[in-house]
Write a protein that holds these residues in place. Sequence first.
Motif, PDB file in Angstrom:
ATOM      1  N   ASP A  61       0.925  -1.067   0.218  1.00 34.66           N
ATOM      2  CA  ASP A  61       0.138   0.030  -0.382  1.00 34.66           C
ATOM      3  C   ASP A  61       0.952   1.507   0.163  1.00 34.66           C
ATOM      4  OD1 ASP A  61      -1.842   2.132   0.735  1.00 34.66           O
ATOM      5  OD2 ASP A  61      -3.515   1.116   1.782  1.00 34.66           O
ATOM      6  N   SER A  62       0.607   2.333  -1.503  1.00 34.90           N
ATOM      7  CA  SER A  62       1.324   2.939  -0.942  1.00 34.90           C
ATOM      8  C   SER A  62       1.992   4.143  -0.146  1.00 34.90           C
ATOM      9  CB  SER A  62       1.784   4.201  -2.570  1.00 34.90           C
ATOM     10  OG  SER A  62       0.242   4.205  -2.540  1.00 34.90           O
ATOM     11  N   THR A  63       0.525   4.376   0.790  1.00 39.29           N
ATOM     12  CA  THR A  63       0.223   5.798   1.691  1.00 39.29           C
ATOM     13  C   THR A  63       0.614   4.965   2.699  1.00 39.29           C
ATOM     14  OG1 THR A  63      -1.762   3.837   2.137  1.00 39.29           O
ATOM     15  CG2 THR A  63      -2.117   5.718   0.823  1.00 39.29           C
ATOM     16  N   MET A  65       3.835   2.885   2.795  1.00 37.20           N
ATOM     17  CA  MET A  65       4.561   2.845   2.282  1.00 37.20           C
ATOM     18  C   MET A  65       5.467   4.486   3.219  1.00 37.20           C
ATOM     19  SD  MET A  65       6.824   1.054   0.416  1.00 37.20           S
ATOM     20  CE  MET A  65       6.348   0.439  -1.047  1.00 37.20           C
ATOM     21  N   ARG A  85       7.944  -1.852  -2.703  1.00 31.27           N
ATOM     22  CA  ARG A  85       7.245  -2.632  -2.892  1.00 31.27           C
ATOM     23  C   ARG A  85       7.058  -4.138  -2.315  1.00 31.27           C
ATOM     24  NH1 ARG A  85       2.935  -2.123  -7.708  1.00 31.27           N
ATOM     25  NH2 ARG A  85       5.085  -3.685  -8.852  1.00 31.27           N
ATOM     26  N   HIS A 201      -4.228   2.766  -4.502  1.00 33.02           N
ATOM     27  CA  HIS A 201      -2.586   2.856  -3.797  1.00 33.02           C
ATOM     28  C   HIS A 201      -2.312   1.337  -3.561  1.00 33.02           C
ATOM     29  CE1 HIS A 201      -5.016   2.220  -0.201  1.00 33.02           C
ATOM     30  NE2 HIS A 201      -6.001   2.870  -1.067  1.00 33.02           N
TER      31      HIS A 201
END
Length: 423
Positions: A61-63, A65, A85, A201
């Motif tokens: 989940d990029s948020t 991260m 990731r 995301h």
Amino acid sequence: MLQWRSEAADGDFMAAQLAFILPPGEVWLVVAVIGLGRGRAHIDGHLAVKNVEVGYVCDVDSTRMAAGQARVETKQKARGAKAERDFRRLLENKEIDAISIAAPNYWHAIMAIKGCEAGKHVYVEKPGSHNPFEAEAMVVAAKKYDRRVQMGNQRRSYPKVIEGMQRLREGAIGRLLYARCWYKGARGSIGTGRPAAVPSHLDWALWQGPCPERPYVDNLVHYNWHWRWFYGGGELANNGVHILDLARWGLGVDYPTKVTYLGSRYTFRDDQETPDTGTAQYDFGSCGATWDQSSCHPRKADKAPAITFYGDKGSLTMAGGNDYTLYDLEGKAVTTPGDGRPSDVPHFQNFADAIREGKALNSPISEGQKSTMLCHLGNIALRTGSVLEVDPKTGRILKNTAAMKLWKREYRAGWEPKGLVGT
């Protein structure tokens, strides 16, 4: 690799690979934290240990991260953490000494085993495995690759808990007979999931990882997977593992001879498959233990501690933190050392000391998975409506074909651990 570091005036680090053992305080560890929900506490714990650097953070989940990177930056001024990731890229990185796993349960053993294979030491959250097959496999992997693997049942490093366990060993309450474990909470309904578009995301395929493909639903990520058998192990594997670990430690036992668990989803009608209320019972032959949970009803009138040990000369309670209290047979407190403030840091310190100085782990995976196996066995007993007979030497289920069908799970192609234990 373990590294020796000297900090230059501009804040950059010069690193040289160790060719010999350096004096204490000069060996740096580079850790990668995987799963940045609970993993943010891992960041705090590792960075509270001298000469440990969180060099990498990882999440699908990029948020999350970004939140993990920001957390590192606030605590580790000289160098931020790089983001990745896919955890498999971390295993290829020779700079990384250890991985710290706070991903969902169904990832724990898979990541830990692959970490050991890649030469990394491993700190892995409880329960450490999704099923008994994985529990056995990760213990074999740690031994085969000679890696330090610490399970995150941090009460094993609480000073007052250690002291309380020593009092039990010294006979403070006499012959140990039984342990009663309690959990109460006020969880709400998880509702009914609806098919939805995967958020931009989130890498849904990588979130699922070793699990066979299923459609995305809107009430699963990031926490409610706990309550679906496909991904989690319910409250027993969530909070039960902490307190049952204390029970097993205090009683001085490994595996039970019989296990049963009765309960259901009583409070809400929703997608949750695991029970919100129930009681598991464990017979160890010379003593026994129970786990009593009420996840959705806080039972505020109940004042029971997290665990009570009963002996023929008294009892010892632990509220669940860094504490214990002794009572005589009349129920009078004969010693109350007081509540010490709980902290996860000693557990992370112990992990670093085991890697750098060869100290014994407080919760090596071989020991931690014995406690996790109590949870797996309880859940299998519940799902099959059985009283399981268990080999007390191995933890394996005896004479129950239906129960053994739940010993392991189905894996997405390429993800099943191979060559470690029999199927």
